[in-house]
Design an enzyme around this catalytic site. Sequence first.
Site, mmCIF file in Angstrom:
data_model
loop_
_atom_site.group_PDB
_atom_site.id
_atom_site.type_symbol
_atom_site.label_atom_id
_atom_site.label_comp_id
_atom_site.label_asym_id
_atom_site.label_seq_id
_atom_site.Cartn_x
_atom_site.Cartn_y
_atom_site.Cartn_z
ATOM 1 N N HIS A 260 4.121 12.650 3.748
ATOM 2 C CA HIS A 260 4.039 12.189 5.155
ATOM 3 C C HIS A 260 4.248 13.422 6.045
ATOM 4 O O HIS A 260 3.491 14.388 5.929
ATOM 5 C CB HIS A 260 5.079 11.092 5.340
ATOM 6 C CG HIS A 260 4.991 10.319 6.620
ATOM 7 N ND1 HIS A 260 3.925 10.376 7.471
ATOM 8 C CD2 HIS A 260 5.865 9.451 7.207
ATOM 9 C CE1 HIS A 260 4.142 9.577 8.508
ATOM 10 N NE2 HIS A 260 5.323 9.013 8.372
ATOM 11 N N HIS A 301 -6.042 11.102 3.863
ATOM 12 C CA HIS A 301 -5.283 10.194 4.713
ATOM 13 C C HIS A 301 -5.561 8.764 4.272
ATOM 14 O O HIS A 301 -6.683 8.459 3.876
ATOM 15 C CB HIS A 301 -5.684 10.376 6.189
ATOM 16 C CG HIS A 301 -4.676 9.838 7.125
ATOM 17 N ND1 HIS A 301 -4.658 8.522 7.504
ATOM 18 C CD2 HIS A 301 -3.610 10.414 7.722
ATOM 19 C CE1 HIS A 301 -3.644 8.334 8.315
ATOM 20 N NE2 HIS A 301 -2.985 9.458 8.458
ATOM 21 N N ASP A 357 -1.730 17.609 9.635
ATOM 22 C CA ASP A 357 -0.782 18.610 9.155
ATOM 23 C C ASP A 357 -1.434 19.884 8.647
ATOM 24 O O ASP A 357 -0.736 20.857 8.360
ATOM 25 C CB ASP A 357 0.065 18.017 8.023
ATOM 26 C CG ASP A 357 1.108 17.073 8.572
ATOM 27 O OD1 ASP A 357 1.584 17.334 9.684
ATOM 28 O OD2 ASP A 357 1.427 16.086 7.897
HETATM 29 N N1 ACO Z 1 -5.737 16.553 -2.788
HETATM 30 C C1 ACO Z 1 -6.401 16.212 -3.915
HETATM 31 N N2 ACO Z 1 -6.722 14.940 -4.217
HETATM 32 C C2 ACO Z 1 -6.362 13.989 -3.363
HETATM 33 C C3 ACO Z 1 -5.664 14.272 -2.167
HETATM 34 C C4 ACO Z 1 -5.369 15.623 -1.889
HETATM 35 N N3 ACO Z 1 -4.719 15.965 -0.777
HETATM 36 N N4 ACO Z 1 -5.427 13.113 -1.492
HETATM 37 C C5 ACO Z 1 -5.950 12.144 -2.240
HETATM 38 N N5 ACO Z 1 -6.503 12.658 -3.369
HETATM 39 C C6 ACO Z 1 -7.250 11.927 -4.395
HETATM 40 C C7 ACO Z 1 -6.324 11.145 -5.314
HETATM 41 O O1 ACO Z 1 -5.935 11.882 -6.432
HETATM 42 C C8 ACO Z 1 -7.192 9.965 -5.650
HETATM 43 O O2 ACO Z 1 -8.137 10.377 -6.620
HETATM 44 P P1 ACO Z 1 -8.590 9.375 -7.799
HETATM 45 O O3 ACO Z 1 -9.304 8.254 -7.086
HETATM 46 O O4 ACO Z 1 -9.460 10.196 -8.669
HETATM 47 O O5 ACO Z 1 -7.325 8.929 -8.480
HETATM 48 C C9 ACO Z 1 -7.972 9.680 -4.367
HETATM 49 O O6 ACO Z 1 -8.054 10.954 -3.711
HETATM 50 C C10 ACO Z 1 -7.304 8.659 -3.445
HETATM 51 O O7 ACO Z 1 -5.973 9.089 -3.200
HETATM 52 P P2 ACO Z 1 -4.751 8.102 -2.973
HETATM 53 O O8 ACO Z 1 -3.498 8.779 -3.410
HETATM 54 O O9 ACO Z 1 -5.061 6.772 -3.566
HETATM 55 O O10 ACO Z 1 -4.784 7.962 -1.399
HETATM 56 P P3 ACO Z 1 -3.617 7.415 -0.491
HETATM 57 O O11 ACO Z 1 -4.256 6.749 0.668
HETATM 58 O O12 ACO Z 1 -2.620 6.632 -1.261
HETATM 59 O O13 ACO Z 1 -2.874 8.755 -0.025
HETATM 60 C C11 ACO Z 1 -2.188 10.630 1.188
HETATM 61 C C12 ACO Z 1 -2.965 9.322 1.229
HETATM 62 C C13 ACO Z 1 -0.730 10.367 0.732
HETATM 63 C C14 ACO Z 1 -2.130 11.222 2.589
HETATM 64 C C15 ACO Z 1 -2.892 11.612 0.205
HETATM 65 O O14 ACO Z 1 -4.208 11.887 0.651
HETATM 66 C C16 ACO Z 1 -2.103 12.921 0.009
HETATM 67 O O15 ACO Z 1 -1.208 12.969 -0.833
HETATM 68 N N6 ACO Z 1 -2.456 13.994 0.803
HETATM 69 C C17 ACO Z 1 -1.691 15.234 0.722
HETATM 70 C C18 ACO Z 1 -0.408 15.128 1.505
HETATM 71 C C19 ACO Z 1 -0.646 15.112 3.001
HETATM 72 O O16 ACO Z 1 -1.370 15.932 3.537
HETATM 73 N N7 ACO Z 1 0.048 14.182 3.679
HETATM 74 C C20 ACO Z 1 -0.012 14.067 5.135
HETATM 75 C C21 ACO Z 1 -0.718 12.818 5.548
HETATM 76 S S1 ACO Z 1 -0.876 12.744 7.287
HETATM 77 C C22 ACO Z 1 0.651 12.323 7.816
HETATM 78 O O17 ACO Z 1 1.420 11.659 7.186
HETATM 79 C C23 ACO Z 1 1.022 12.800 9.053
#
Ligand code: ACO
Length: 423
Positions: A260, A301, A357
Amino acid sequence: MAETLTVTHSATGKTIEIPIEDGAVRATAFKELGVVSYDPAFLNTASVRSAITYIDGDAGILRYRGYPIEQLAERSSYLEVAYLLLFGELPTQEELARWSHEITVHTFVHENVKQLMDGFRYDAHPMGMLISVLAALSTFYPEASKVDDPVIRLEQAVRLIAKVPTIAAWSYRHSLGLPYVYPNNDLGFATNFLSMMFRMAEPHYHAKPAIERALEVLFILHADHEQNCSANAMRSIGSSKVDPYSAMAGAAAALYGPLHGGANEAVLKMLDEIGDVSHVPDFVEAVKAGTAGTRLMGFGHRVYKSYDPRAKLIKQVADQVFEQTGVDPKLQIALELERYALEDDYFVSRKLYPNVDFYSGLIYKAMGYPTDYFTVLFALGRLPGWIAQWEEMLNDKEQKISRPRQTYVGYDERPFVSMPDRA
Ligand code: ACO
């Protein structure tokens, strides 16, 4: 004709017709069929009906109370946006003047807060300090527990918006062993914060207007984001009718996590680890293969499946700040990382774009904030959103104590086994 959803239970043959209201069906309707809806992490469950923030994740749209984020970022101030989020309308000139005055005259904190902060180790993470002091504020304002009184609620909202910047600035001063700088009520909101952060021996702190405005825009861009993890924590904890300081300590703790608000700090650590533009392809391949030990931080996201509109605006802010401070060499790595990832099918097919971010950390760094301070800045921006979400929850007649159901998949009843008989 009103839309409905017809559901038949295959085992019993029972059919129910559920009205669709604003694109949603009520999960309680399924009770009649003896089933619950199962939705870990709320992937497709609306927990509230809210009038605060609108997001269209596919189109990359973000609006506070109907106003596009682009227009607010260009033309509004942080305190004006805080007013808008809380009260639902933009203030008149007079209302804004009164609101700004109210916030300004509440920026001082009890001297005991200072002593409390002194008790932290010199290298305490500022988010740990912020979370703790937020919770401690409830002991200074015990009347805050009367959460059903709107007048008392508003007093706490003012205190939070006014005092948290003071606490946040002091957490930074503490980490450097510098004397705390008291608020200066002659300064505007952002300048006062910068003065509490960075003033040394000079009698008056003079902020560079471009830097001050950039900070204000960053606060505006972070001010609310509907039912994100920390807003959900604020609502969920607040639904027990605990005071807002305790609820906000929980919301800030949720924000601290690297998935987050902690992502801005994690992005900088990631850029450090990559080290050089030429290492970008190897790093991205390692992320894809799952061997990098991290995701691509600042990417992806839950709601945005196109470019996060805040990330677009932040890129513009970055240009303005770098003009004043000089370009951070890590920007080149970030730009290459973005270019490389956006041409890669792994990221394209999963609709993973830079989020708010990805660039904010680079701007904060250029402005002189240490890496572990970035999430505190996010919290300062998000504060009015948390309060607005909490206020809306308390005024919503349909809300009750937040308490999800579960599907139990553990053991059936079994007799206690005495110690000698255990395997
Ligand atoms: N890098 C690589 N792969 C990713 C990323 C990433 N940043 N984000 C998602 N994925 C992949 C997952 O591995 C998944 O792949 P799969 O379908 O092969 O298993 C797919 O994309 C979907 O990801 P989920 O985890 O199901 O997506 P979710 O909606 O639960 O997560 C989140 C969203 C937590 C923001 C995620 O994209 C992440 O971890 N990003 C990196 C951390 C980040 O930047 N957080 C800030 C968010 S903005 C905020 O809070 C202000």
